[in-house]
Structures are given as C-alpha cells and as structure tokens.
Enzyme design. Structure first.
Site, short mmCIF file in Angstrom:
data_model
loop_
_atom_site.label_atom_id
_atom_site.label_comp_id
_atom_site.label_asym_id
_atom_site.label_seq_id
_atom_site.Cartn_x
_atom_site.Cartn_y
_atom_site.Cartn_z
N GLU A 80 14.49 -15.23 0.81
CA GLU A 80 15.00 -16.36 1.69
C GLU A 80 13.86 -17.62 1.50
O GLU A 80 14.04 -18.53 2.30
CB GLU A 80 14.68 -15.75 3.33
CG GLU A 80 15.37 -14.94 3.67
CD GLU A 80 15.15 -14.08 4.95
OE1 GLU A 80 14.08 -14.31 5.42
OE2 GLU A 80 15.85 -13.06 5.17
N ASP B 19 0.99 -1.32 -0.05
CA ASP B 19 0.03 -0.04 -0.08
C ASP B 19 0.91 1.36 0.02
O ASP B 19 1.77 1.24 0.50
CB ASP B 19 -0.76 0.05 1.26
CG ASP B 19 -1.92 1.05 1.40
OD1 ASP B 19 -2.92 0.90 0.53
OD2 ASP B 19 -1.86 1.94 2.17
C1 GLC Z 1 -4.31 2.89 -0.70
C2 GLC Z 1 -5.49 2.09 -0.42
C3 GLC Z 1 -6.45 2.81 0.02
C4 GLC Z 1 -6.13 3.59 1.29
C5 GLC Z 1 -4.81 4.19 1.29
C6 GLC Z 1 -4.43 4.65 2.49
O1 GLC Z 1 -4.34 3.87 -1.72
O2 GLC Z 1 -5.68 1.38 -1.69
O3 GLC Z 1 -7.79 2.23 0.06
O4 GLC Z 1 -7.14 4.52 1.78
O5 GLC Z 1 -3.97 3.54 0.55
O6 GLC Z 1 -3.85 3.60 3.18
#
Ligand code: GLC
Length: 558
Positions: free
Chosen positions: A267, A213
């Site tokens: 790993e 993310d």
């Molecule tokens: C990414 C995720 C989204 C979230 C953001 C903050 O863009 O896909 O859903 O709100 O990160 O974590």
C-alpha cells in the site's frame, strides 16, 4: 527523504534494501539522554549523526515498545506506543525526522509470535476466565493428569523449562519463550487484523521496513488433541522436519499470514520491506524471503561458520543461491543482540562449538583465556569480507568499535531470562548488550549520567568512539572507509570466485565483483602472495607484496 547516492538508492527505490548496510540499535544500551540508566529514543536521535558519518543506509531498532523487560523488550505490552522510560511517540517522530535529514532509513522490530503478559488482551484473558472469547486470542488449554495438574503437552520453552504456565483458575497457557511472553493464537482473525494495524501504524510514521521476530513460529497446529513432541524436543533448524510438519515451527500456513502482510507493505511507496528472523533449514528459508512474503530472510549460517575458506565459500554459495531462488538478496550478519560478539568468538579456539562457547561463558571467559589480539584481527578480516559480499550487511551496535563480549558480569547482574530459566546453566546474552562507550572519560563513558542498567566493565573507555575517530588504525575508521568505498564499488549483485581450489584449501578466499573490485582474504596462519591490483583497503597492515595471516584486502584491477 533526502536524495543520497549509494547502494541503498534514491528515496523511492523499491529495492533500496537489496545491498543496504543496516545498523541494529538495541535501544536500551545505545545512548541514555535522560540519565535513568536506560538508553532511550532521544539518545538514539542524538547519535544518528554518528551513524550517518559511519555510512550506513538504515537503522533497525530492537523493541522500544512498552515492556516489563522480561526479555529485553521482546515482551511487548503495547505494539503501537513507546515505553515511557524510552520516550514518547513525539520522540519517535523526531527521530524519524532527523534520520530523514541525514538520509537514513528506519526499520523497527515486530514481535508477532507472543506479546507480554502485561498486554491488555492477556490481562483481559486472565480476568475473563476459561472458555471466554478473550482467552481465544492466546493458547489456553486444560492440563493433563489428575486435576489437570500436568502441562497439556511436553513442549519445552526455548528458554528452558516447560512451554506452559498454569493460571489461578487451573488452565494453562502456551509460551514458547518466557512465561511473561504468552503466544498468540494466529488462527484468530482479531490477532491478524491487529498486526495489520500495527504495520500500518509504523509505516504511516515513516518507517521503511520491519524485522520480524521469530517469523517461523506463528502458524501452530493447535487442532485437538495437541501433539506431543516425544523424543524430538529440539527446536534447532537442522532438527526440524523438511516438510513443514512440525506442530510448532516453520509450518507452511505461516506464509499465508505474510502474503497478507505483503498487501499491507504494497500500500506504500516505496513498498515497505521486511526481513524474517526464521530459524529454519536453509532449504525452507526461501519461502520467507519471497517477494510475495516478507522479502528477505536472515541467514545465520555465515555467523555460525568457522573462518575457514572452504567452509565459508560453500556457505556463501548456498546463501547466494537461496537468495537468488527467492528473488531476494542474501543477508550477512556477524553479530547481533543474541550472540557472543564476533571478536570474542574468533578469540577462542577454532574448534569451539556453540555449546563450547556457552560452557566457556560459565567460566566468566577465563578458561581458556581468549586471544583477543587474534580475535580482533580475525574480526577485521571477516568484516571486510562480509562487506564485499552481494546482499545486505547487518551490523550490530558497537561492532564498529570492535567491542568484545563482556564476560565478567556477576551472576546477580544478569538480566537475560535464559539465566534463570536454565537453572543457572546458561549465562545468556547480556554480555553483548552492555551499554556503549561513546567517550573515553565522563559519566559512564558518555552513555549517560545514570547508572547503566548493565554495568560497563573497567577499561570500556578504551573502545570509545571519540578515541577511535580520526585514528586510521582504529576499527571505527576501518568500517567508515569500507562503507564509503562500498557505496562507489557496488555495481550489481554478481560475485565471481577467483583463485584455484588448492589456494582455497590453503585458506585463501578470493572473489571479484563487477567493475574490477576484488576481495581477498587470507584465512590462515601463513602469509600468502598478494594478487595484482591497486590496494584500496586492508584489514591489517600489508607486508611487502604479501597478504599477512588473517587479513582481507580490497583491490581494484583495471
Ligand atoms: C528473537 C529475539 C530474541 C528474543 C526472542 C523471543 O530470537 O532476537 O532476542 O529473546 O526472539 O522474542
């Protein structure tokens, strides 16, 4: 893991992901086994046969970790556990065992830019006070102005409002998203070590890969004095500098972090895989997709492109070239948990921009009225096009049912923090997160017995999986047939364009893959001549040797 043929290859194939079809589960909206209205891991496990039958290779789960749900789970309170409302670690293990039995790989979401404000470390930081070691793991600063009453910089939060919130003792902390999502300080060795531990924790539990993310956010320039952004407050990829000089996003130092992660991935046998969610300029994407880094990076240009043959051809060429340069494969995405579902996007006027769509959502999808028949027709054509492209296709739960965006959620039902943080000017992403319809009748269309956390609209049952199964004209059977065929048709990663430039200009997109596989899309309002070949699959009913408007066919020539 059981042996299965197909693009994802045998169990120990290090390149299993290169042309895999990966299905995104948003766990809270997938299936609710215990009847509390929130989807859960036992719910996922019980529906894995549906995914195996659909023919996907892997399942990526959005966060299921303990969370206050300030941002739908992307506010993680404990990276190495399961939210008790969603199950237990034993439930997770049972899910992996069942996935294994069905020949499905599991991927999980890692959220390294920020934690939840309920994370032990953040709670410690609040309690320990200014100047403490505990505050060093996050980004705490004194404010500006009289009594430090103003935020330390002009940085905005991606969800609206300032990126700083003041705590009781007067210091401010950084959150590039919601205030409940404090940003980590990635210069801190404990933060780095802890994420290595998390990657090993899930890898040891049988996870094959990770979706990272906000992968472009970790390495911030936190040297004093912090730099204001001035007039350049936009975080949109096209507005970021090409040289990595932005103080917050896409700085070169982020790749050093991922080189460390790669050592952890390596790993394992096969090495663990990761795909970056990095909202960066295309020219900067390759670094994230490097085999020395995460391995693959999402390409959202395809999702953002209009269904226009010339524009798509250029977008596809660029994505393939970038991926080749990185030594990766490209990704293809039409929908995910952050965007309006694609049948609805395609039901809107062609010229609609992202901003137009956001404004339209504020009319509850009423003005203009979307042409849903056309939207679905275009969506089916786009799906067959996407599934013929070399690289990995990422499907979002419910797209195999042709689900539209739910546009009628009442203001008080909205849960996305964007709604409140934007002062009620952006409706947000709840409309693509409404719990799935599994059965056409029964409690909440088979989602579960409890009142779903987001209400399902009237008529939701008409999209139910049980109604579509076995109906040759259904979206579900189109996806199943396409995934089944794709397994046999994929030979290598080559794509060759066919058709003349003038054909492309008039809306025909035609390419071939090795082995005589053709994908031909008519992205126009006029019928076109159907090229020679045996028709393997069509997104819409064929009409005597013609390719009808907004239709894709797969053909085979000897
Ligand atoms: C990414 C995720 C989204 C979230 C953001 C903050 O863009 O896909 O859903 O709100 O990160 O974590």
């Amino acid at each position: 893991m059981s042996q299965r043929p197909g693009p994802a290859g045998p169990p120990n194939d290090a390149g299993w992901w290169r042309q895999a079809v990966i299905y995104q589960v948003y766990p809270r909206s997938f299936a609710d086994a215990d009847g509390d209205g929130l989807g859960d891991l036992p719910g996922v496990t019980s529906c894995l046969p549906h995914l195996a039958d659909l023919g996907v290779d892997a399942v990526w789960l959005s966060p299921f970790y303990p969370s206050e749900l300030a941002d739908g789970g992307y506010d993680v309170a404990d990276y190495r556990n399961v939210d008790p409302r969603l199950g237990t670690l034993d439930d997770f293990d049972a899910m992996v065992t069942e996935a294994d039995r069905l020949g499905l790989r599991i991927m999980v979401d890692i959220v390294p830019n920020h934690s939840s404000d309920q994370h032990l470390w953040f709670q410690e930081a609040l309690a320990a006070g200014r100047g403490s070691a505990a505050r060093e793991r996050y980004v705490f600063r004194e404010g500006r102005g009289e009594g430090g009453g103003l935020p330390p910089t002009d940085w905005p939060s991606s969800f609206g409002g300032p990126a700083w919130t003041r705590v009781a003792d007067g210091q401010w902390y950084l959150h590039l998203y919601a205030p409940e999502q404090p940003d980590f300080n990635w210069d801190h060795p404990e933060v780095r070590e802890d994420f290595h531990r998390t990657l090993r924790f899930w890898s040891d539990r049988g996870v094959s890969g990770f979706r990272i993310d906000v992968a472009h956010g970790l390495a911030k320039d936190l040297a004093e004095p912090l730099r204001d952004l001035g007039a350049d407050l936009s975080y949109q990829p096209d507005d970021l500098p090409e040289d990595g000089s932005h103080p917050l996003w896409d700085r070169d130092a982020v790749h050093e972090i991922y080189r460390g992660w790669r050592q952890v991935f390596d790993e394992y046998t096969p090495p663990r895989f990761a795909v970056a969610e990095a909202w960066v300029r295309p020219s900067r994407r390759t670094a994230y997709a490097s085999p020395h880094g995460l391995g693959q990076a999402f390409n959202f240009d395809f999702l953002g492109a209009r269904l226009n043959a010339s524009q798509l051809r250029a977008t596809i060429d660029d994505a393939l070239a970038d991926a080749r340069e990185a030594g990766a494969t490209s990704t293809w995405v039409l929908s995910n948990h952050d965007v309006v579902r694609h049948p609805t996007r395609y039901a809107l006027p062609d010229h609609f921009t992202k901003q137009d769509i956001a404004a339209w959502l504020l009319t509850d999808g009423q003005d203009p009225r979307p042409d849903m028949d056309l939207g679905l027709r275009k969506a089916r054509a786009a799906t067959l096009l996407m599934l013929a492209l070399p690289g990995s296709a990422y499907l979002y739960q419910g797209e195999e049912l042709g689900l539209p965006e739910v546009t009628g959620l009442a203001r008080e039902e909205l849960r996305d923090p964007i709604w409140v943080r934007s002062g009620g000017t952006v409706k947000g992403r709840d409309g693509c997160r409404v719990p799935l319809p599994w059965t056409h009748d029964g409690a909440h269309y088979g989602f579960g017995t409890g009142e779903p956390w987001l209400p399902q609209p009237a008529g939701w049952g008409s999209y139910a999986a049980d109604l579509q199964r076995g109906d040759a004209d259904s979206v579900l059977e189109l996806y199943r047939a396409a995934l089944r065929l794709r397994r046999d048709l994929v030979v290598d990663e080559e794509l060759t364009w066919a058709g003349s430039a003038s054909q492309t200009e008039s809306g025909l997109l035609h390419f071939t893959r090795t082995g005589g596989w053709h994908a031909v899309s008519n992205l126009s309002y006029q019928s076109a001549a159907l090229p020679e070949g045996e028709v393997l699959l069509s997104s819409g009913p064929p009409a005597d040797g013609q390719l009808p408007p907004w239709t894709t066919v797969w053909l085979r020539t000897a």
